[in-house]
Design an enzyme around this catalytic site. Structure first.
Site, short mmCIF file in Angstrom:
data_model
loop_
_atom_site.label_atom_id
_atom_site.label_comp_id
_atom_site.label_asym_id
_atom_site.label_seq_id
_atom_site.Cartn_x
_atom_site.Cartn_y
_atom_site.Cartn_z
N ARG A 111 -6.53 1.72 4.90
CA ARG A 111 -7.94 2.00 5.08
C ARG A 111 -8.32 2.12 6.56
O ARG A 111 -9.13 2.97 6.94
CB ARG A 111 -8.77 0.89 4.40
CG ARG A 111 -10.24 1.21 4.25
CD ARG A 111 -10.97 0.08 3.53
NE ARG A 111 -12.37 0.43 3.30
CZ ARG A 111 -12.85 0.95 2.20
NH1 ARG A 111 -12.03 1.17 1.18
NH2 ARG A 111 -14.13 1.24 2.07
N TYR A 121 1.43 -0.66 -3.91
CA TYR A 121 1.87 0.66 -3.44
C TYR A 121 2.08 0.61 -1.92
O TYR A 121 1.62 -0.29 -1.23
CB TYR A 121 0.87 1.76 -3.82
CG TYR A 121 -0.55 1.59 -3.35
CD1 TYR A 121 -0.96 2.03 -2.09
CD2 TYR A 121 -1.52 1.02 -4.17
CE1 TYR A 121 -2.28 1.90 -1.67
CE2 TYR A 121 -2.83 0.89 -3.77
CZ TYR A 121 -3.21 1.34 -2.51
OH TYR A 121 -4.52 1.20 -2.11
N ASP A 152 -21.21 3.71 -1.97
CA ASP A 152 -21.48 2.45 -2.66
C ASP A 152 -22.96 2.13 -2.76
O ASP A 152 -23.39 1.45 -3.70
CB ASP A 152 -20.78 1.30 -1.95
CG ASP A 152 -19.30 1.19 -2.32
OD1 ASP A 152 -18.88 1.86 -3.28
OD2 ASP A 152 -18.58 0.44 -1.65
#
Length: 397
Positions: free
Chosen positions: A110, A219, A299
């Site tokens: 991120r 992952y 969001d």
């Protein structure tokens, strides 16, 4: 773009969605100012997934090469039993995802993605971002919108975009308080350098281990050098919604006792003082997120649980569609309604499907998990309606 259609656009929040939207809009000819409450521009968190539906828009910004450089293209999405690791279902990603949808599926850190978006925005306008500016509200009139800041200053523009996240001050003014209900899950987050893990380890796929009372997602990110782990665990111990909350490693270890050896290896290799846990809350979709001059994105409009890997993707889609709506409609209020009208059903479906996946991933027995996944092919469903969406070409009606 005609001169009268160029707008001064204010954006609250310099997260992933706010930065992407700012670049879309500047590149399309608008003047943009981004107001961010943090004193420094940085991103917390760990792994993030970018499917083809977002990559189409990021390609429009010229970001695909930078994303490919630091990302990982997983071979498949694999659903496994929590203890034995037995494969219950898989669907292809990597080359197959790109063949079907015209863009890659990428997993990345991120912070790397946030840095790529910030660098792009600075290349378009080095002065677009205002740091240390917390948004507390806004007013609007026939001539524009005024953004109110906690330091007593304000900013004036033609349009306001609330990209200020879960606790959005812009949403509060538009839609009031949106109830947040605890899901029953806490999300553990750790990252581990791959050299600490036994080799060979998990194949380079998206692995979802499912079991009673929780699931774990594993992952690779940062060109395959880091293993990202998110462990969802049912608990009555409710803490704040924040990725900055650290808890003892021993609690993480206990929550996943009896899980697959790969899960144990990741947890055992983690830095003991770097175990973060977020209490997950659910917010139902709202049916209106725009006024005449203000709207929401990401969001703040449609907070999404991390069970479908589409939260950031939806914010990227939002920014691209909003850019196109402002291009298509010269009247601001009409443009914001066009944007909302073309986003509200899709984002609501993703919010609700993410919540449904929580149930599916936490079924109480192996037999129940097998029966659930025998009902449908998860990959075929997602390929049909989710990944096939292109925010740069979908008709806006």
């Amino acid at each position: 773009m005609a001169a009268q259609q160029q707008r001064k656009i204010l954006i609250a929040g310099a997260g992933l969605g706010g930065l992407a939207a700012a670049s879309f809009l500047i590149q399309d000819g608008h003047q943009v100012e981004v107001y961010e409450q943090a004193p420094r521009l940085e991103e917390i968190g760990a792994g993030i997934q970018i499917s083809a539906n977002a990559m189409h828009a990021l390609r429009h910004l010229g970001l695909e090469p930078a994303i490919r450089k630091v990302g990982v293209h997983p071979g498949a999405y694999v659903f496994r039993l929590h203890d034995t690791g037995e494969e219950i279902q898989r669907f292809a990603l990597s080359a197959e995802h790109e063949r079907l949808h015209g863009a890659p599926y990428t997993q990345m850190h991120r912070a790397d993605f946030h840095a790529i978006l910030a660098d792009k925005l600075r290349s378009l306008d080095p002065n677009a971002i205002r740091l240390g500016k917390r948004v507390v509200g806004f007013t609007e009139d026939a001539d524009g919108v005024t953004l109110q800041l906690a330091d007593g200053t304000d900013a004036r523009g033609d349009v306001l975009i609330g990209a200020d996240g879960l606790k959005s001050a812009v949403r509060r003014k538009i839609a009031g308080e949106v109830p947040a209900n605890y899901t029953g899950d806490a999300a553990w987050r750790i990252t581990v350098p791959v050299e600490r893990l036994p080799q060979p380890f998990l194949e380079p796929v998206m692995s979802v281990f499912m079991g009673p009372g929780g699931h774990a997602v594993c992952y690779y990110v940062r060109s395959g050098t880091i293993m990202n782990f998110v462990g969802l665990h049912e608990t009555d111990d409710i803490l704040e919604e924040s990725w900055t909350v650290k808890l003892p490693w021993e609690r993480l270890k206990a929550d996943f006792k009896g899980w697959h050896p790969a899960i144990q290896a990741i947890i055992d290799a983690a830095d003991k003082d770097q175990c973060y846990r977020w209490s997950l809350h659910n917010r139902l979709p709202i049916d209106n997120w725009s006024t005449a001059r203000a709207t929401l994105l990401g969001d703040s409009a449609h907070a999404t649980l991390p069970y479908l890997a589409q939260g950031a993707v939806m914010a990227i889609e939002d920014g691209a569609v909003l850019m196109r709506a402002l291009r298509q409609e010269s009247d601001i209020a009409a443009a914001l309604q066009l944007y909302q009208r073309n986003r509200i059903d899709r984002t609501a479906r993703i919010v609700l499907q993410s919540s449904e996946n929580r149930r599916r991933f936490h079924l109480g027995s192996e037999a129940a998990i097998r029966a659930e996944f025998a009902k449908a092919n998860e990959g075929a469903d997602r390929n049909k309606w989710l990944y096939s969406y292109n925010p740069m070409t979908v008709p806006l009606v």
